[in-house]
Design a protein around this motif. Sequence first.
Motif, mmCIF file in Angstrom:
data_model
loop_
_atom_site.group_PDB
_atom_site.id
_atom_site.type_symbol
_atom_site.label_atom_id
_atom_site.label_comp_id
_atom_site.label_asym_id
_atom_site.label_seq_id
_atom_site.Cartn_x
_atom_site.Cartn_y
_atom_site.Cartn_z
ATOM 1 N N ILE A 1 80.306 18.440 -101.112
ATOM 2 C CA ILE A 1 80.725 18.752 -102.484
ATOM 3 C C ILE A 1 81.119 20.218 -102.604
ATOM 4 C CG2 ILE A 1 79.969 18.825 -104.881
ATOM 5 C CD1 ILE A 1 80.468 16.029 -103.904
ATOM 6 N N LEU A 2 80.392 21.104 -101.927
ATOM 7 C CA LEU A 2 80.682 22.534 -101.996
ATOM 8 C C LEU A 2 82.107 22.834 -101.537
ATOM 9 C CD1 LEU A 2 79.765 25.519 -102.318
ATOM 10 C CD2 LEU A 2 78.953 25.401 -99.948
ATOM 11 N N CYS A 3 82.557 22.203 -100.484
ATOM 12 C CA CYS A 3 83.899 22.468 -99.951
ATOM 13 C C CYS A 3 84.988 21.803 -100.796
ATOM 14 C CB CYS A 3 83.995 21.986 -98.511
ATOM 15 S SG CYS A 3 82.893 22.858 -97.377
ATOM 16 N N ALA A 4 84.683 20.708 -101.459
ATOM 17 C CA ALA A 4 85.687 20.031 -102.277
ATOM 18 C C ALA A 4 85.802 20.630 -103.671
ATOM 19 C CB ALA A 4 85.344 18.541 -102.384
ATOM 20 N N PHE A 5 84.741 21.276 -104.149
ATOM 21 C CA PHE A 5 84.713 21.752 -105.530
ATOM 22 C C PHE A 5 85.833 22.744 -105.862
ATOM 23 C CE2 PHE A 5 83.045 24.701 -108.780
ATOM 24 C CZ PHE A 5 82.873 23.794 -109.820
ATOM 25 N N PRO A 6 86.147 23.755 -105.028
ATOM 26 C CA PRO A 6 87.210 24.709 -105.389
ATOM 27 C C PRO A 6 88.582 24.067 -105.592
ATOM 28 C CG PRO A 6 85.882 25.577 -103.601
ATOM 29 C CD PRO A 6 85.491 24.159 -103.769
ATOM 30 N N LEU A 7 88.819 22.913 -105.045
ATOM 31 C CA LEU A 7 90.125 22.278 -105.179
ATOM 32 C C LEU A 7 90.419 21.876 -106.626
ATOM 33 C CD1 LEU A 7 90.019 19.970 -102.016
ATOM 34 C CD2 LEU A 7 91.127 22.197 -102.241
ATOM 35 N N PHE A 8 89.379 21.819 -107.473
ATOM 36 C CA PHE A 8 89.586 21.443 -108.865
ATOM 37 C C PHE A 8 90.233 22.549 -109.685
ATOM 38 C CE2 PHE A 8 86.374 18.159 -107.951
ATOM 39 C CZ PHE A 8 86.959 17.077 -108.580
ATOM 40 N N PHE A 9 90.119 23.815 -109.278
ATOM 41 C CA PHE A 9 90.661 24.892 -110.118
ATOM 42 C C PHE A 9 91.642 25.800 -109.384
ATOM 43 C CE2 PHE A 9 86.453 26.144 -108.542
ATOM 44 C CZ PHE A 9 86.729 27.328 -107.892
ATOM 45 N N ILE A 10 91.965 25.528 -108.131
ATOM 46 C CA ILE A 10 93.017 26.266 -107.432
ATOM 47 C C ILE A 10 94.357 25.634 -107.790
ATOM 48 C CG2 ILE A 10 93.948 26.928 -105.190
ATOM 49 C CD1 ILE A 10 91.131 26.928 -104.083
ATOM 50 N N SER A 11 95.275 26.433 -108.282
ATOM 51 C CA SER A 11 96.568 25.908 -108.747
ATOM 52 C C SER A 11 97.387 25.371 -107.578
ATOM 53 C CB SER A 11 97.346 26.991 -109.478
ATOM 54 O OG SER A 11 97.602 28.082 -108.606
ATOM 55 N N SER A 12 98.204 24.380 -107.889
ATOM 56 C CA SER A 12 99.023 23.722 -106.870
ATOM 57 C C SER A 12 100.422 24.314 -106.848
ATOM 58 C CB SER A 12 99.083 22.217 -107.158
ATOM 59 O OG SER A 12 100.024 21.589 -106.324
ATOM 60 N N SER A 13 100.944 24.520 -105.665
ATOM 61 C CA SER A 13 102.330 24.968 -105.530
ATOM 62 C C SER A 13 103.304 23.794 -105.538
ATOM 63 C CB SER A 13 102.499 25.761 -104.226
ATOM 64 O OG SER A 13 102.186 24.952 -103.102
ATOM 65 N N GLN A 14 102.840 22.615 -105.182
ATOM 66 C CA GLN A 14 103.691 21.423 -105.210
ATOM 67 C C GLN A 14 103.850 20.866 -106.622
ATOM 68 O OE1 GLN A 14 102.106 18.571 -102.435
ATOM 69 N NE2 GLN A 14 102.437 19.880 -100.646
ATOM 70 N N ARG A 15 102.811 21.018 -107.457
ATOM 71 C CA ARG A 15 102.847 20.541 -108.843
ATOM 72 C C ARG A 15 102.476 21.708 -109.748
ATOM 73 N NH1 ARG A 15 99.445 17.384 -106.212
ATOM 74 N NH2 ARG A 15 97.732 18.083 -107.550
ATOM 75 N N PRO A 16 103.437 22.556 -110.111
ATOM 76 C CA PRO A 16 103.124 23.735 -110.932
ATOM 77 C C PRO A 16 102.468 23.336 -112.262
ATOM 78 C CG PRO A 16 105.346 23.874 -110.037
ATOM 79 C CD PRO A 16 104.856 22.494 -109.740
ATOM 80 N N GLY A 17 101.473 24.112 -112.626
ATOM 81 C CA GLY A 17 100.752 23.830 -113.860
ATOM 82 C C GLY A 17 99.560 22.920 -113.684
ATOM 83 N N GLN A 18 99.330 22.417 -112.477
ATOM 84 C CA GLN A 18 98.200 21.543 -112.204
ATOM 85 C C GLN A 18 97.384 22.109 -111.044
ATOM 86 O OE1 GLN A 18 99.306 17.470 -111.566
ATOM 87 N NE2 GLN A 18 100.591 17.364 -113.394
ATOM 88 N N ALA A 19 96.162 21.630 -110.947
ATOM 89 C CA ALA A 19 95.312 22.010 -109.829
ATOM 90 C C ALA A 19 95.621 21.121 -108.621
ATOM 91 C CB ALA A 19 93.839 21.894 -110.214
ATOM 92 N N ILE A 20 95.152 21.531 -107.465
ATOM 93 C CA ILE A 20 95.363 20.717 -106.266
ATOM 94 C C ILE A 20 94.679 19.367 -106.404
ATOM 95 C CG2 ILE A 20 94.885 20.587 -103.787
ATOM 96 C CD1 ILE A 20 95.196 23.574 -103.626
ATOM 97 N N LEU A 21 93.478 19.355 -107.003
ATOM 98 C CA LEU A 21 92.718 18.125 -107.236
ATOM 99 C C LEU A 21 92.549 17.938 -108.739
ATOM 100 C CD1 LEU A 21 91.129 15.763 -106.018
ATOM 101 C CD2 LEU A 21 89.119 17.239 -105.927
ATOM 102 N N THR A 22 93.106 16.866 -109.277
ATOM 103 C CA THR A 22 93.058 16.592 -110.710
ATOM 104 C C THR A 22 92.164 15.390 -110.980
ATOM 105 O OG1 THR A 22 94.992 15.129 -110.634
ATOM 106 C CG2 THR A 22 95.401 17.487 -110.961
ATOM 107 N N LYS A 23 91.845 15.203 -112.272
ATOM 108 C CA LYS A 23 90.980 14.071 -112.635
ATOM 109 C C LYS A 23 91.676 12.742 -112.401
ATOM 110 C CE LYS A 23 92.286 14.030 -117.530
ATOM 111 N NZ LYS A 23 91.774 14.076 -118.929
ATOM 112 N N ASP A 24 93.019 12.718 -112.484
ATOM 113 C CA ASP A 24 93.728 11.478 -112.192
ATOM 114 C C ASP A 24 93.598 11.089 -110.722
ATOM 115 O OD1 ASP A 24 94.589 11.311 -114.819
ATOM 116 O OD2 ASP A 24 96.425 12.447 -114.434
ATOM 117 N N MET A 25 93.530 12.075 -109.857
ATOM 118 C CA MET A 25 93.362 11.790 -108.435
ATOM 119 C C MET A 25 91.942 11.320 -108.120
ATOM 120 S SD MET A 25 95.501 15.135 -107.179
ATOM 121 C CE MET A 25 95.038 15.026 -105.464
ATOM 122 N N VAL A 26 90.968 11.778 -108.907
ATOM 123 C CA VAL A 26 89.590 11.343 -108.691
ATOM 124 C C VAL A 26 89.450 9.843 -108.915
ATOM 125 C CG1 VAL A 26 87.209 11.633 -109.509
ATOM 126 C CG2 VAL A 26 88.702 13.616 -109.283
ATOM 127 N N ALA A 27 90.325 9.272 -109.767
ATOM 128 C CA ALA A 27 90.272 7.824 -110.019
ATOM 129 C C ALA A 27 90.563 7.012 -108.762
ATOM 130 C CB ALA A 27 91.255 7.457 -111.125
#
Length: 586
Positions: A397-423
């Motif tokens: 969990i520690l290694c996956a957690f930062p992906l929730f708030f690091i911005s994505s370069s492929q999808r500007p305006g979103q994080a690398i890991l979003t709640k839709d992806m958690v589904a």
Amino acid sequence: ASLLVDTDDDDGFDDSPVAYPSIYASQHSHINSQSFLLRDSQSIVQRNRSMKESALKTAPSLLREYLNDRLETELALKARERRIFYANLMGTFLPVLLCIGLFCFNNQLDPDNPKVGKCMGVIVLISGWWMAAPIPTIAVSLSPVFLFPLTDILSGSQTAKSYFTYVQMLLIGAFLVDICIEESRLAERFGLRGLLLFAESSNDTRGLVRPSRMVFGFMAIAYILSLFIANTSVTMMMMPFCISLLDKIEEANQDQKQDCHRFTVATLLGVSFAANCGGLATSIGTTANLVLTNDMTELYGQNHSPSFAKFFLLCWVPSLAMFFAAYIVIYICWCRHLHSLRVPTRLAQEALDKLGPIDRDQCIVLLAQLSQMVLWFGRSIYYGYGWREFDDGTVSILCAFPLFFISSSQRPGQAILTKDMVAHLDWDLLMLVGAGFAIAAAVSSSKLDNYVAAAIGTGDSTSVPLFLVVFVAFSSVAILTEFASSNATANVLIPILAVTAVHSNLHPFALMLPACLACSCAFSFPVATPSNAIVFSTGRFTLKEMVHTGFWLTTASMFIVPFCMLFYTFPVGGIGSFKHAHLPDW
């Protein structure tokens, strides 16, 4: 014609051609054209009439054939639906009847402990539903939540605790990083780069590729990915890429259809077998490995449960040996007589060029995956401040957690890991693992494990060669898994074998590890493992071809894995020597 040429003299005019030559000529030409059109229209009508008559004659036979074909199709579909209905009906009610029978005779099983019969009945019910699959897997996996409290085996709170332990946290963290790997197309980049590497190294001067080396490339990619990603996820990620490339190879080699088919079977089976072999080496590779880890925690405490690093240390040799055995079997069965094929490596290079250079998202996701690997291994080496309280789930969990708030370069305006992806988390697998842990807790609470161990008649096993014990345990579980789900086999047998080993004066790993690895060494049937089912669902090969290949690999595993465990795993893990594996002090 009778109107234009008047031969009667009632009108008082001379209608002969001599009297009016020009008028007659024009009338004559008009008459000829009209007569030609009349003859042509008559011939068309006659031809249409004959065609209509022939169509009317043949229509009943064509209609009869069409109706017969449609009727046969509908009858086949109805017969299939009927078979499925009766199979589901039997799969639903037969376990229920067996469960009721065990409930009725529970006093005869163990008069002093009626919970033994109840627990056995519930386990038979859940296992039967898992194997027959009349209802969704996640529904069966949730049934222990109410079945164990209803039968007074476990309380509701005790059962619910089994569904979210540190093992589930380990899985969730690994799944979150796996989802980012797939979304950022990092796995596709890795696969294309590896494929080009093997393709270029096997090219000859004519631009042809040796199929055996290509198959080895596919298998090596699947094996390496399965070391740190669940083997089911690896197989699902690789299938679209494999199918697309195989279609292009078939188009480029239409004059070698038989060779293309053999190459297709070798590639798909190779990916499945390599993913299963890679999953043997790590605790997150297969569900059976997770079951073993949790059962050791439940029975003997977390201090004696194998960490990610220790599990890899114990099982990497059997895993690697099975990978090479799988390639040898694939080569002998499918690649030995294959000619060189034209592989359109240009398409793979174009696909890699479309991905462009590696971007920031892929670098961050790769860093998260590498961090998990380093910390999983390093946790067993360094025990600094606060580090003793960490477990593999915490690291995941520690290694996956930062992906929730690091911005994505492929999808500007979103994080690398979003709640839709958690589904996209594999909740079926998470609940399946939780159900297995609940069964292990119920077996321990009801003393069913002690009852089974006593019924087997175990005692001091020092007189029995350890090789024979390991061989019998591995072979019997592997054969059983061929016809049943590996998940169901692991959840039911591993906790019972743990106590059986103790009653036999053996180290728990002496029976648990062979049974755990055997659950992933069933290669003959689609039902055995999820990876087998995924590749079989492509429809690119027959069941006979799969059984023909998997039989030899399963048979080879019955000798390779016990040999590796006796001469490497047991001595390294302190489980015992070639002859003995006595109980540890704890």
